[in-house]
Design a protein around this motif. Structure first.
Motif, PDB file in Angstrom:
ATOM      1  N   SER A  72       0.828  -1.196   0.000  1.00 20.78           N
ATOM      2  CA  SER A  72       0.000   0.000   0.000  1.00 20.78           C
ATOM      3  C   SER A  72       0.872   1.259   0.000  1.00 20.78           C
ATOM      4  CB  SER A  72      -0.928  -0.014   1.209  1.00 20.78           C
ATOM      5  OG  SER A  72      -1.679   1.159   1.257  1.00 20.78           O
ATOM      6  N   GLU A  73       1.914   1.253   0.793  1.00 20.36           N
ATOM      7  CA  GLU A  73       2.829   2.393   0.862  1.00 20.36           C
ATOM      8  C   GLU A  73       3.549   2.596  -0.467  1.00 20.36           C
ATOM      9  OE1 GLU A  73       4.971   5.665   2.114  1.00 20.36           O
ATOM     10  OE2 GLU A  73       3.225   4.734   3.026  1.00 20.36           O
ATOM     11  N   VAL A  74       4.015   1.501  -1.052  1.00 25.25           N
ATOM     12  CA  VAL A  74       4.707   1.585  -2.344  1.00 25.25           C
ATOM     13  C   VAL A  74       3.748   2.113  -3.404  1.00 25.25           C
ATOM     14  CG1 VAL A  74       5.746   0.212  -4.197  1.00 25.25           C
ATOM     15  CG2 VAL A  74       6.450  -0.146  -1.827  1.00 25.25           C
ATOM     16  N   SER A  75       2.537   1.596  -3.413  1.00 26.73           N
ATOM     17  CA  SER A  75       1.542   2.050  -4.382  1.00 26.73           C
ATOM     18  C   SER A  75       1.261   3.543  -4.223  1.00 26.73           C
ATOM     19  CB  SER A  75       0.255   1.237  -4.204  1.00 26.73           C
ATOM     20  OG  SER A  75      -0.717   1.666  -5.102  1.00 26.73           O
ATOM     21  N   ALA A  76       1.129   3.999  -2.991  1.00 28.30           N
ATOM     22  CA  ALA A  76       0.893   5.428  -2.752  1.00 28.30           C
ATOM     23  C   ALA A  76       2.082   6.262  -3.217  1.00 28.30           C
ATOM     24  CB  ALA A  76       0.621   5.670  -1.268  1.00 28.30           C
ATOM     25  N   ARG A  77       3.283   5.773  -2.985  1.00 25.52           N
ATOM     26  CA  ARG A  77       4.482   6.502  -3.415  1.00 25.52           C
ATOM     27  C   ARG A  77       4.545   6.590  -4.940  1.00 25.52           C
ATOM     28  NH1 ARG A  77       9.418   5.851  -0.893  1.00 25.52           N
ATOM     29  NH2 ARG A  77      10.071   7.317  -2.490  1.00 25.52           N
ATOM     30  N   VAL A  78       4.211   5.497  -5.620  1.00 21.02           N
ATOM     31  CA  VAL A  78       4.248   5.505  -7.091  1.00 21.02           C
ATOM     32  C   VAL A  78       3.198   6.472  -7.621  1.00 21.02           C
ATOM     33  CG1 VAL A  78       3.830   4.106  -9.153  1.00 21.02           C
ATOM     34  CG2 VAL A  78       5.246   3.197  -7.302  1.00 21.02           C
ATOM     35  N   ARG A  79       1.984   6.436  -7.086  1.00 19.77           N
ATOM     36  CA  ARG A  79       0.940   7.373  -7.537  1.00 19.77           C
ATOM     37  C   ARG A  79       1.362   8.815  -7.286  1.00 19.77           C
ATOM     38  NH1 ARG A  79      -2.239   3.612  -4.934  1.00 19.77           N
ATOM     39  NH2 ARG A  79      -2.651   5.053  -3.226  1.00 19.77           N
ATOM     40  N   ASP A  80       1.964   9.072  -6.135  1.00 21.50           N
ATOM     41  CA  ASP A  80       2.430  10.415  -5.816  1.00 21.50           C
ATOM     42  C   ASP A  80       3.523  10.850  -6.793  1.00 21.50           C
ATOM     43  OD1 ASP A  80       2.426  12.745  -4.016  1.00 21.50           O
ATOM     44  OD2 ASP A  80       4.466  12.077  -3.544  1.00 21.50           O
ATOM     45  N   ALA A  81       4.437   9.926  -7.131  1.00 19.27           N
ATOM     46  CA  ALA A  81       5.516  10.246  -8.075  1.00 19.27           C
ATOM     47  C   ALA A  81       4.946  10.553  -9.462  1.00 19.27           C
ATOM     48  CB  ALA A  81       6.521   9.099  -8.143  1.00 19.27           C
ATOM     49  N   ILE A  82       3.964   9.782  -9.898  1.00 20.80           N
ATOM     50  CA  ILE A  82       3.334  10.036 -11.197  1.00 20.80           C
ATOM     51  C   ILE A  82       2.675  11.413 -11.189  1.00 20.80           C
ATOM     52  CG2 ILE A  82       1.439   9.339 -12.728  1.00 20.80           C
ATOM     53  CD1 ILE A  82       2.156   6.429 -11.994  1.00 20.80           C
ATOM     54  N   ALA A  83       2.038  11.764 -10.085  1.00 23.74           N
ATOM     55  CA  ALA A  83       1.374  13.066 -10.000  1.00 23.74           C
ATOM     56  C   ALA A  83       2.373  14.216 -10.030  1.00 23.74           C
ATOM     57  CB  ALA A  83       0.538  13.142  -8.718  1.00 23.74           C
ATOM     58  N   ARG A  84       3.642  13.957  -9.720  1.00 22.79           N
ATOM     59  CA  ARG A  84       4.662  15.005  -9.742  1.00 22.79           C
ATOM     60  C   ARG A  84       5.253  15.225 -11.136  1.00 22.79           C
ATOM     61  NH1 ARG A  84       7.175  15.987  -4.435  1.00 22.79           N
ATOM     62  NH2 ARG A  84       5.979  14.813  -2.930  1.00 22.79           N
ATOM     63  N   LEU A  85       4.991  14.320 -12.052  1.00 21.03           N
ATOM     64  CA  LEU A  85       5.533  14.460 -13.406  1.00 21.03           C
ATOM     65  C   LEU A  85       4.809  15.573 -14.161  1.00 21.03           C
ATOM     66  CD1 LEU A  85       5.771  10.738 -14.587  1.00 21.03           C
ATOM     67  CD2 LEU A  85       7.639  12.198 -13.815  1.00 21.03           C
ATOM     68  N   PRO A  86       5.523  16.225 -15.081  1.00 18.79           N
ATOM     69  CA  PRO A  86       4.817  17.140 -15.985  1.00 18.79           C
ATOM     70  C   PRO A  86       3.753  16.357 -16.756  1.00 18.79           C
ATOM     71  CG  PRO A  86       7.191  17.406 -16.180  1.00 18.79           C
ATOM     72  CD  PRO A  86       6.956  16.196 -15.319  1.00 18.79           C
ATOM     73  N   GLU A  87       2.664  17.007 -17.102  1.00 13.29           N
ATOM     74  CA  GLU A  87       1.513  16.308 -17.679  1.00 13.29           C
ATOM     75  C   GLU A  87       1.848  15.503 -18.935  1.00 13.29           C
ATOM     76  OE1 GLU A  87      -2.292  17.831 -17.727  1.00 13.29           O
ATOM     77  OE2 GLU A  87      -2.095  18.796 -15.790  1.00 13.29           O
ATOM     78  N   GLU A  88       2.663  16.061 -19.836  1.00 10.79           N
ATOM     79  CA  GLU A  88       2.982  15.329 -21.062  1.00 10.79           C
ATOM     80  C   GLU A  88       3.741  14.047 -20.748  1.00 10.79           C
ATOM     81  OE1 GLU A  88       3.368  18.643 -20.838  1.00 10.79           O
ATOM     82  OE2 GLU A  88       1.759  19.191 -22.204  1.00 10.79           O
ATOM     83  N   ARG A  89       4.669  14.120 -19.803  1.00 13.49           N
ATOM     84  CA  ARG A  89       5.453  12.940 -19.447  1.00 13.49           C
ATOM     85  C   ARG A  89       4.588  11.908 -18.742  1.00 13.49           C
ATOM     86  NH1 ARG A  89      10.935  16.023 -17.476  1.00 13.49           N
ATOM     87  NH2 ARG A  89      11.384  16.904 -19.520  1.00 13.49           N
ATOM     88  N   ALA A  90       3.719  12.367 -17.861  1.00  9.16           N
ATOM     89  CA  ALA A  90       2.829  11.438 -17.165  1.00  9.16           C
ATOM     90  C   ALA A  90       1.879  10.767 -18.154  1.00  9.16           C
ATOM     91  CB  ALA A  90       2.039  12.172 -16.087  1.00  9.16           C
TER      92      ALA A  90
END
Length: 177
Positions: free
Chosen positions: A103-121
């Motif tokens: 659960s923690e890893v999943s939350a970290r990955v989602r948070d990291a994706i949300a930090r990407l610029p929109e085109e890269r995400a």
């Protein structure tokens, strides 16, 4: 109205939900993202109709809606706890240590994706989650294919940097000490 839905949204609705679920990691957030995406697609229906790959554009809009939802949640959590940490993100009850870690890893990955610029995400999600070819990614992003490749590559590099502590041994493969 019904013909637009039947032509452009109905065939992709399940795929849109799956894509949002993969990004959001939660069925309720995925359904919220799907509703946001459908509203955005409806508001941009003329653009969708005129796009050379309407399906890819609809999925891109879905990805953006899911990422925006993660960003809103991150801002809300920061406002609530003042730190923006991962505390309070796991909505599931405490279970075995492995489930908590996932659960923690999943939350970290989602948070990291949300930090990407929109085109890269968007490019990364279309490539990795939806397994789209670079040509379709380029059409969805409205850019050249080499640019789409760069967005995917740089998005992966940024995710690797943001998540480097999750897999420390992976960076040492290839003979590094």
């Amino acid at each position: 109205m019904d013909s637009f839905y039947e032509t452009y949204l109905a065939p992709l609705e399940r795929r849109m939900l799956r894509t949002a679920w993969r990004i959001a990691g939660d069925p309720d957030r995925a359904r919220d993202a799907l509703q946001d995406a459908m509203a955005r697609v409806w508001a941009q229906r003329d653009r969708v109709r005129a796009h050379p790959n309407p399906g890819a554009l609809v999925l891109r809009i879905t990805i953006h809606a899911a990422i925006d939802g993660l960003r809103r949640e991150r801002r809300r959590l920061r406002a609530e706890d003042g730190a923006g940490g991962a505390a309070g993100r796991a909505s599931a009850p405490a279970g075995p240590a492995a489930a908590a870690e996932r659960s923690e890893v999943s939350a970290r990955v989602r948070d990291a994706i949300a930090r990407l610029p929109e085109e890269r995400a968007a490019a990364g999600a279309l490539r990795v989650l939806e397994e789209q070819p670079y040509e379709a990614i380029a059409a969805a992003l409205g850019c050249a294919e080499p640019t789409a490749r760069v967005h995917v590559l740089r998005g992966r590099e940024k995710l690797k940097h943001l998540l480097r502590d999750l897999a420390p041994a992976a960076g040492r493969a290839g003979g590094e000490p």
